[in-house]
Design a protein around this motif. Structure first.
Motif, short mmCIF file in Angstrom:
data_model
loop_
_atom_site.label_atom_id
_atom_site.label_comp_id
_atom_site.label_asym_id
_atom_site.label_seq_id
_atom_site.Cartn_x
_atom_site.Cartn_y
_atom_site.Cartn_z
N MET A 167 0.83 -1.21 0.00
CA MET A 167 0.00 0.00 0.00
C MET A 167 0.86 1.26 0.00
SD MET A 167 -3.10 -0.94 -0.23
CE MET A 167 -3.83 0.67 0.08
N GLU A 168 1.93 1.25 0.76
CA GLU A 168 2.83 2.40 0.80
C GLU A 168 3.49 2.61 -0.56
OE1 GLU A 168 5.51 1.59 3.97
OE2 GLU A 168 4.13 2.27 5.54
N ALA A 169 3.86 1.50 -1.22
CA ALA A 169 4.46 1.61 -2.55
C ALA A 169 3.46 2.20 -3.54
CB ALA A 169 4.92 0.23 -3.03
N TRP A 170 2.21 1.75 -3.46
CA TRP A 170 1.17 2.25 -4.36
C TRP A 170 0.92 3.74 -4.12
CZ3 TRP A 170 -1.17 0.60 -8.60
CH2 TRP A 170 -2.33 1.26 -9.02
N GLU A 171 0.90 4.15 -2.85
CA GLU A 171 0.67 5.56 -2.53
C GLU A 171 1.81 6.44 -3.02
OE1 GLU A 171 0.13 5.55 1.66
OE2 GLU A 171 -1.90 4.69 1.58
N LYS A 172 3.01 5.87 -3.16
CA LYS A 172 4.15 6.62 -3.67
C LYS A 172 4.24 6.57 -5.19
CE LYS A 172 5.73 7.81 0.38
NZ LYS A 172 5.70 9.22 0.83
N GLY A 173 3.25 5.93 -5.82
CA GLY A 173 3.24 5.88 -7.27
C GLY A 173 3.98 4.70 -7.86
N VAL A 174 4.42 3.76 -7.02
CA VAL A 174 5.13 2.58 -7.50
C VAL A 174 4.13 1.45 -7.67
CG1 VAL A 174 6.93 0.88 -7.01
CG2 VAL A 174 7.25 3.28 -6.34
N ASN A 175 4.03 0.92 -8.89
CA ASN A 175 3.10 -0.18 -9.15
C ASN A 175 3.71 -1.48 -8.62
OD1 ASN A 175 1.38 -2.16 -10.28
ND2 ASN A 175 0.88 -0.80 -11.99
N PRO A 176 3.05 -2.17 -7.68
CA PRO A 176 3.61 -3.40 -7.12
C PRO A 176 3.75 -4.52 -8.13
CG PRO A 176 1.85 -2.53 -5.72
CD PRO A 176 1.79 -1.79 -7.03
N GLU A 177 3.01 -4.43 -9.25
CA GLU A 177 3.13 -5.46 -10.27
C GLU A 177 4.43 -5.30 -11.04
OE1 GLU A 177 -0.98 -6.83 -12.04
OE2 GLU A 177 -0.77 -4.67 -12.24
N PRO A 201 8.88 0.90 -16.40
CA PRO A 201 9.30 2.27 -16.73
C PRO A 201 9.13 3.21 -15.55
CG PRO A 201 7.18 1.75 -17.74
CD PRO A 201 7.71 0.47 -17.18
N SER A 202 9.96 4.23 -15.48
CA SER A 202 9.90 5.19 -14.38
C SER A 202 8.64 6.04 -14.47
CB SER A 202 11.14 6.09 -14.42
OG SER A 202 11.00 7.16 -13.51
N LEU A 243 -0.26 9.51 -8.45
CA LEU A 243 1.15 9.88 -8.42
C LEU A 243 1.28 11.27 -7.80
CD1 LEU A 243 4.03 9.06 -9.31
CD2 LEU A 243 3.62 10.29 -11.44
N SER A 244 2.24 11.41 -6.93
CA SER A 244 2.48 12.71 -6.29
C SER A 244 3.94 12.77 -5.86
CB SER A 244 1.56 12.89 -5.08
OG SER A 244 1.77 11.86 -4.13
N PRO A 245 4.47 13.98 -5.66
CA PRO A 245 5.87 14.10 -5.23
C PRO A 245 6.07 13.45 -3.87
CG PRO A 245 5.02 16.20 -6.03
CD PRO A 245 3.85 15.29 -5.90
N SER A 246 7.16 12.72 -3.71
CA SER A 246 7.44 12.05 -2.44
C SER A 246 8.56 12.73 -1.66
CB SER A 246 7.81 10.58 -2.69
OG SER A 246 8.96 10.49 -3.53
N THR A 247 9.32 13.60 -2.33
CA THR A 247 10.40 14.31 -1.64
C THR A 247 9.89 15.65 -1.14
OG1 THR A 247 11.19 15.40 -3.65
CG2 THR A 247 12.09 13.21 -3.15
N ASN A 275 -0.01 0.70 -16.90
CA ASN A 275 0.00 -0.76 -16.88
C ASN A 275 1.43 -1.27 -17.13
OD1 ASN A 275 -0.33 -3.53 -17.27
ND2 ASN A 275 -2.27 -3.29 -18.34
N PRO A 276 2.06 -1.94 -16.15
CA PRO A 276 3.45 -2.38 -16.33
C PRO A 276 3.60 -3.49 -17.36
CG PRO A 276 2.55 -3.30 -14.32
CD PRO A 276 1.52 -2.34 -14.84
#
Length: 240
Positions: free
Chosen positions: A61-71, A77-78, A101-105, A210-211
């Motif tokens: 869930m944390e990865a998804w909230e940071k815009g990282v697709n767990p799949e 791609p970045s 997707l949102s800025p994480s820094t 879609n990865p």
């Protein structure tokens, strides 16, 4: 004014009741299904306990909230290559804000605040100017059809052609493209189109995420340009 307030409140209450009626049971079904899948997972992998699984779900869930697709894997791609960053910038200034997707820094978040602070008014000014340009062409068209010898029906037909062309370019054809590229149904593509151009932007459907698909580099940039011109056309339609 009191009638408008009552109508507004009634409309919100009506929406709340209908959405609750349509969506609550589906949510309960998906929740039960998810809990069942977790139970099956624990039964198949007895080396894991529930606490470890819940921790893993939290990481996902944390990865998804940071815009990282767990799949997928590390070859995905970045989210922050130039095309995706251009698309994100477009969603900021148009206030769509899909939320996927949102800025994480901290630096990115601070920049986003000031970027939106100046970008949103700039976007409104740009859309206003673009709308004026389209309106000028529409006025020219109206003057042409208003010349002697041309009936009122011709004028109406010309405006209808203008509206129909815009509808095809911004509302009818794009869902076909999204359906083909993303693998969505036409209904899902139209839903994304409407939610985007209305600047609601739920984020449940977002292009280029879609990865398992290979997108051309400028796909999301072209989508951002379509959004901007689509918003300008809609603004003109409401002023016709």
């Amino acid at each position: 004014t009191p009638l408008l307030v009552l109508g507004y409140v009634f409309y919100l209450l009506l929406g709340a009741m209908v959405f609750q009626l349509l969506e609550k049971q589906a949510e309960i079904h998906f929740w039960d299904q998810f809990q069942l899948e977790k139970l099956k997972f624990l039964q198949n992998y007895t080396c894991l306990d529930r606490q470890a699984l819940e921790q893993f779900v939290k990481v996902l869930m944390e990865a998804w909230e940071k815009g990282v697709n767990p799949e997928g894997n590390s070859t995905n791609p970045s989210n922050w290559d130039f095309s995706n960053s251009f698309f994100f910038a477009g969603t900021v200034v148009t206030t769509i804000g899909y939320g996927n997707l949102s800025p994480s820094t901290v630096a990115g978040q601070i920049f986003c605040v000031f970027y939106a602070l100046f970008g949103v008014p700039l976007n409104l000014a740009f859309l206003n100017q673009l709308g004026k340009g389209l309106n000028a062409h529409l006025i020219t068209l109206e003057r042409w059809v208003q010349k002697p010898g041309r009936a009122q029906v011709v004028q109406t037909l010309a405006v209808a052609i203008f509206l129909t062309t815009g509808t095809l370019l911004f509302l009818v054809f794009p869902p076909l493209v999204f359906s083909y590229v993303e693998g969505w149904s036409y209904g899902e593509g139209f839903y994304f189109t409407f939610i985007t151009l209305s600047t609601i932007g739920f984020g449940d459907y977002v292009v280029g995420t879609n990865p398992n698909k290979h997108y051309i580099p400028v796909y999301r940039s072209l989508t951002a340009i379509w959004i901007i011109f689509g918003l300008a056309w809609l603004a003109l339609v409401f002023n016709v």
